[in-house]
Design an enzyme around this catalytic site. Structure first.
Site, PDB file in Angstrom:
ATOM      1  N   LYS A 156      31.947  36.003  47.951  1.00 16.22           N
ATOM      2  CA  LYS A 156      33.222  35.708  48.687  1.00 16.22           C
ATOM      3  C   LYS A 156      33.391  36.054  50.187  1.00 16.22           C
ATOM      4  CE  LYS A 156      35.578  35.825  44.169  1.00 16.22           C
ATOM      5  NZ  LYS A 156      36.171  36.328  42.935  1.00 16.22           N
ATOM      6  N   GLN A 206      39.458  41.820  41.570  1.00 16.50           N
ATOM      7  CA  GLN A 206      38.322  40.980  40.711  1.00 16.50           C
ATOM      8  C   GLN A 206      38.662  41.387  39.412  1.00 16.50           C
ATOM      9  OE1 GLN A 206      36.050  38.778  41.832  1.00 16.50           O
ATOM     10  NE2 GLN A 206      35.368  38.765  39.846  1.00 16.50           N
ATOM     11  N   ASP A 249      44.553  33.790  43.861  1.00 18.26           N
ATOM     12  CA  ASP A 249      43.851  33.395  42.505  1.00 18.26           C
ATOM     13  C   ASP A 249      44.930  32.567  41.646  1.00 18.26           C
ATOM     14  OD1 ASP A 249      41.465  34.053  41.923  1.00 18.26           O
ATOM     15  OD2 ASP A 249      41.745  35.955  41.127  1.00 18.26           O
TER      16      ASP A 249
END
Ligand code: NAP
Length: 277
Positions: A48, A92, A115
């Site tokens: 990322k 994460q 997200d």
């Protein structure tokens, strides 16, 4: 059979992101919180970060020890919520067991929730409102659009009902006017549902579960699964070799849905930045 090239579509999305950034007065910034030393998470986070650098997006990775307290994580998130140079915050997953995922995801400002896991964004998706939506299923919809796959009125089967892939996938397909069936581990005769489907999205985590006998000739089969076999080979939830002569459209693994996830994450960060600033 037409291969659905997710890598190519991901590159197109990243080019759009880069073009967008070039015209924006405020440069979008993404913060990724990585807790612990899960090797797969390290790989994803590095990927990322590198992709952000490639398209000129500011990116910051905040690493915390596996024994960080929940309070410390919440303070960190609040700090990122307040920062003017950060427009996307990603925690994460998976988190170490002592941390409450629900509480932590809810602490992220919903406008920076790139997200798409916050309850507000989940609710907006459920109600068909504009929202930051989860990256993987959003990428699948873009992939289907790029290949002009008709979703309106199509019978779509989603195998898997996770909050990350299956459930948002079903709602996004519903938003495209598909008739959606969700199958899961307790579904009886899954193959019967799949045999009637124009579109099948497999998000299960079982290697090569979906066989040619499950699918309708000419159907569009999207494989979200990533599974490693004993010999180290990466395969999806769909038996590619078995299905490739029967499907009309099929995603490869790797190179199918995988690359789209990061591209959509960056696209969501641009979207969040435009909305906030
Ligand atoms: P997950 O949270 O483990 O969910 C798996 C789902 O599959 C559950 O809903 C489960 O049903 C269902 N399931 C399990 N066994 C089944 C069976 N025999 N028949 C039908 N359904 C069954 O997994 P996930 O996070 O959604 O991920 C799914 C797969 O996608 C994994 O391989 C993951 O690595 C991959 N993935 C890829 C990307 C990407 O970027 N390409 C992103 C995310 C995930 P129950 O709810 O009844 O338990």
């Amino acid at each position: 059979m037409q291969l659905l090239d997710g890598k190519k579509v991901a590159e197109k999305i990243l080019q759009e992101v880069q073009n967008d950034i070039a015209t924006m007065e405020v440069k979008p910034g993404l913060a990724v919180i990585l807790i612990g030393d899960d090797p797969a998470s390290q790989v994803y986070v590095n990927r990322k970060h590198k992709t952000c650098q490639k398209v000129g997006m500011y990116s910051e990775v905040i690493r915390k020890n596996a024994n960080v307290t929940q309070e410390e994580v919440l303070v960190l998130i609040e700090d990122l919520n307040q920062r003017k140079d950060i427009h996307g915050i990603l925690v994460q997953l998976p988190l170490p067991k002592h941390l409450d995922e629900e509480v932590i995801l809810r602490a992220v400002d919903e406008n920076k929730d790139v997200d798409g896991f916050h309850l507000i964004n989940t609710g907006k998706l459920f109600r068909g409102q504009d929202a930051l939506t989860p990256c993987t299923p959003t990428g699948v919809i873009r992939l289907l659009k790029e290949y002009d796959i008709n979703m309106q009125g199509a019978n779509a089967v989603v195998i898997g009902r996770s909050n990350i892939v299956g459930k948002p996938m079903a709602h996004l397909l519903l938003g495209q006017n598909a008739t959606v069936t969700i199958c899961h581990s307790k579904t009886k005769d899954i193959e019967k549902f799949c045999q009637k489907a124009d579109i099948v999205v497999a998000a299960v985590g079982i290697a090569q579960l979906v066989k040619a006998s499950w699918i309708k000739p000419g159907a569009c089969i999207v494989d979200v699964g990533i599974n490693r076999l004993n010999d180290g080979k990466l395969v999806g939830d769909v038996d590619f070799e078995d299905c490739k002569t029967k499907a009309g459209y099929l995603t490869p693994v790797p190179g199918g849905v995988g690359p789209l996830t990061i591209a959509v994450l960056l696209q969501n960060t641009v979207k969040a930045c435009k909305k906030i600033t």
